[in-house]
Design a protein around this motif. Structure first.
Motif, mmCIF file in Angstrom:
data_model
loop_
_atom_site.group_PDB
_atom_site.id
_atom_site.type_symbol
_atom_site.label_atom_id
_atom_site.label_comp_id
_atom_site.label_asym_id
_atom_site.label_seq_id
_atom_site.Cartn_x
_atom_site.Cartn_y
_atom_site.Cartn_z
ATOM 1 N N GLU A 1 0.840 -1.203 0.000
ATOM 2 C CA GLU A 1 0.000 0.000 0.000
ATOM 3 C C GLU A 1 0.874 1.251 0.000
ATOM 4 O OE1 GLU A 1 -3.215 -0.197 -0.165
ATOM 5 O OE2 GLU A 1 -3.909 1.817 0.336
ATOM 6 N N PRO A 2 0.655 2.182 -0.938
ATOM 7 C CA PRO A 2 1.438 3.420 -0.920
ATOM 8 C C PRO A 2 1.256 4.164 0.406
ATOM 9 C CG PRO A 2 0.185 3.233 -2.955
ATOM 10 C CD PRO A 2 -0.294 2.141 -2.061
ATOM 11 N N GLY A 3 2.336 4.652 0.963
ATOM 12 C CA GLY A 3 2.265 5.393 2.219
ATOM 13 C C GLY A 3 2.238 4.525 3.451
ATOM 14 N N VAL A 4 2.179 3.220 3.272
ATOM 15 C CA VAL A 4 2.197 2.293 4.413
ATOM 16 C C VAL A 4 3.503 1.505 4.355
ATOM 17 C CG1 VAL A 4 1.082 0.295 5.498
ATOM 18 C CG2 VAL A 4 -0.318 2.107 4.473
ATOM 19 N N ASP A 5 4.200 1.425 5.497
ATOM 20 C CA ASP A 5 5.460 0.678 5.519
ATOM 21 C C ASP A 5 5.237 -0.820 5.659
ATOM 22 O OD1 ASP A 5 7.275 2.955 5.406
ATOM 23 O OD2 ASP A 5 6.552 3.429 7.427
ATOM 24 N N VAL B 1 4.760 3.427 9.500
ATOM 25 C CA VAL B 1 3.325 3.454 9.210
ATOM 26 C C VAL B 1 2.861 2.011 9.034
ATOM 27 C CG1 VAL B 1 1.507 4.308 7.693
ATOM 28 C CG2 VAL B 1 3.558 5.702 8.109
ATOM 29 N N ARG C 1 -4.700 7.553 13.565
ATOM 30 C CA ARG C 1 -5.059 8.590 12.593
ATOM 31 C C ARG C 1 -6.574 8.675 12.466
ATOM 32 N NH1 ARG C 1 -1.551 7.351 7.188
ATOM 33 N NH2 ARG C 1 0.522 8.021 7.888
ATOM 34 N N GLU D 1 0.480 4.870 13.251
ATOM 35 C CA GLU D 1 1.877 5.258 13.104
ATOM 36 C C GLU D 1 2.621 4.977 14.390
ATOM 37 O OE1 GLU D 1 1.020 9.250 10.588
ATOM 38 O OE2 GLU D 1 2.790 9.268 11.887
#
Lengths: 357, 357
Positions: free
Chosen positions: A51-55, A103, A147, A114
């Motif tokens: 997932e973009p933005g998720v580590d 993330v 979040r 986070e």
């Protein structure tokens, strides 16, 4: 913590593996590493996230003691704290100076959290001095941020449209409560208004369980938590007392002064006094504190600074709401700690092959 | 199980290491691998033995939960079983065909034990089907042999010189008992003579704890277990009931038929019903069974074969006396099981360095 590369992706194969590794077919979990308590019979399977933005993604497993099965529908804030440190320590995210952000997406619920992991000097820490209530042991500091937690279940921070109101419970005088949905749906009773303090001992709170259960049952339909015709249960909303800070002694025997915290909180977990406070409940209390009229704000009487400090039976938990827009916190952070206890290879009977954990 | 080469030889350094590794300074052992129960907060440090005829030495540690200290004076039969498998699995003894013999010296007490480890096909087994009472999980079969256990404490198998006798307890009718010293000093009550069965449930036995405690206190001076002027304690002799086999249901819910075993045994551990039977008590029961008139022989009524099968609340334990000379067993073997659950490297806060276990 299991690395996804070491265990099956197929859910039923993974379930078999966890049950075997934890010895969970047996009620004493003698033949495995589960430890025979619900707190220790948990697992998280961690993987790099697409997932973009998720580590990292993590799948949380509550392994049933003696049942031979796994419950897959929940999340666990303490596990998320551990996942953040694990991801940093195992090289799944780039270490970024003194604090490394991880993330994480909980794939059971879709929740994104986070973790801000102490990596002082740009290196992974194995030990630290950050404590959490309930143990004197220190660990590596991890700030755990929820979040956009407001309205996760009902769509609104205050599902009834009011930040505080009178609630009629049984035939008694109305009770002043705040009904909040942030992290989890929670009903918080104004302790002083109800003739309590909010700083009750677990033993003392036990006597109030039937009453708080009635409060929960009265709040559930007003919060929109019941399907038509459904009876109120004992899981949601979470229920508890909020009161002004007073000096008290924690269950570990430590003295806490009134000036050491901002609001007393005594929660139930199901129908028993919670030994401290669940992380999602802490989020709800902090979010309720953003509204000037809530039972939390009245108890705190304007004492709270950047961090709202919750006095729980086991000690003080600090929570911070930030990036607040129109009364809603975009970020709620709880200060936690984690530590790598061991790296292990578990011998699992069903497969005969060792597994890394 | 720790390998001595990985941990300090200095006793106080080792104590600090174990307390840190187990998180034992904290009553919940959250910050370590102790598991917060007495059964799991044990350690054995294993080393190649310099003693001729002994393969490995092991030092047993009972790590105090919440005390931050270690008790070094006892032994543990279950740990000895684990040491035998560990020594075989870690290459500390030569693997010898289908059964590998491991001679172990407990350096706390000087006791020498033999483990006969299932190494079918001449290879180390990681899994097996041998069970022990109290769990349904199988493990690798280990025959655990006590050498010359008779008279270890008092010098005599029957310290009073009689294999059975009447014992006056309080003001009641005399009770028929055998006072035995093998493995440990034990007083066994003839259950039928005392109006019991010897197959009581733990709940039922709980009501007899004060009486059995009085039996213990009456037996202690006759067995020579008290120093002059000393009051009887609750550790020695161990006390219990022996009766004829009857059908019963184990605490795990399994039915046991009368023909599945030879003698019913219900022991106390300190002042509570033992969930099964301690290994040293099992040795004493079997050794007492060598004398035709003992309460064990009368309960078994000549049923016993090579193995004496003891019916305990958790299930049946088989014990064999062999190499019997002049009524004294040179070897008493209990059939046990062990399994390697995991190989782990533990991160220990005090030193900052990982340790292998």
């Amino acid at each position: 913590m299991f690395n996804q590369v070491d265990v099956p992706t197929d859910r039923s194969e993974l379930e078999k593996l966890l049950v075997a590794a934890y010895g969970a077919a047996d009620p004493v979990e003698l033949d495995g590493v589960g430890g025979a308590t619900p707190t220790t019979s948990k697992a998280a399977v961690v993987s790099a996230s697409p997932e973009p933005g998720v580590d990292v993604d993590y799948l949380f497993a509550q392994v049933g003691i003696g049942t031979g099965s796994v419950e897959w529908t929940s999340n666990c804030g303490n596990c998320a704290t551990g996942v953040a440190l694990y991801a940093a320590a195992k090289g799944m995210v780039p270490i970024a100076g003194d604090r490394t952000r991880v993330v994480m997406r909980n794939t059971n619920t879709g929740t994104v959290l986070e973790g801000l992991v102490d990596t002082t000097g740009g290196v992974v820490q194995h030990f630290g001095r950050q404590t959490v209530p309930g143990t004197r042991a220190g660990g590596v500091a991890v700030g755990l941020t929820f979040r956009d937690p407001a309205g996760g279940t009902t769509g609104l921070l205050f599902p009834t449209g009011e930040s505080a109101q009178e609630l009629r419970v049984d035939a008694a005088e109305p009770t002043r409560v705040s009904m909040v949905d942030a992290g989890a749906p929670v009903v918080l009773v104004d302790a002083i208004h109800a003739g309590r303090t909010g700083a009750e001992s677990p033993e003392r709170l036990r006597a109030d369980v039937p009453w708080l259960r009635a409060v929960r049952h009265a709040a559930a339909p007003l919060m929109g938590l019941l399907q038509p015709g459904q009876e109120p249960g004992d899981a949601v909303p979470k229920a508890g007392l909020a009161g002004p800070p007073v000096a008290y002694t924690t269950t570990l025997g430590e003295r806490v002064a009134a000036e050491d915290y901002d609001v007393s909180v005594r929660m139930l977990t199901m129908n028993a006094p919670h030994p401290a406070i669940g992380l999602t409940s802490a989020v709800a209390v902090a979010a309720a504190g953003l509204a000037a009229d809530s039972v939390v704000s009245r108890a705190a009487s304007g004492r709270a600074g950047e961090w709202l400090r919750l006095g729980t039976p086991a000690g003080v938990v600090a929570v911070r709401c930030s990036d607040v827009r129109e009364g809603l916190p975009r970020r709620v952070t709880v200060q936690r700690a984690a530590r790598l206890l061991a790296d292990a290879r578990i011998y699992v009977p069903d497969t005969g092959a060792p597994r890394a954990a």
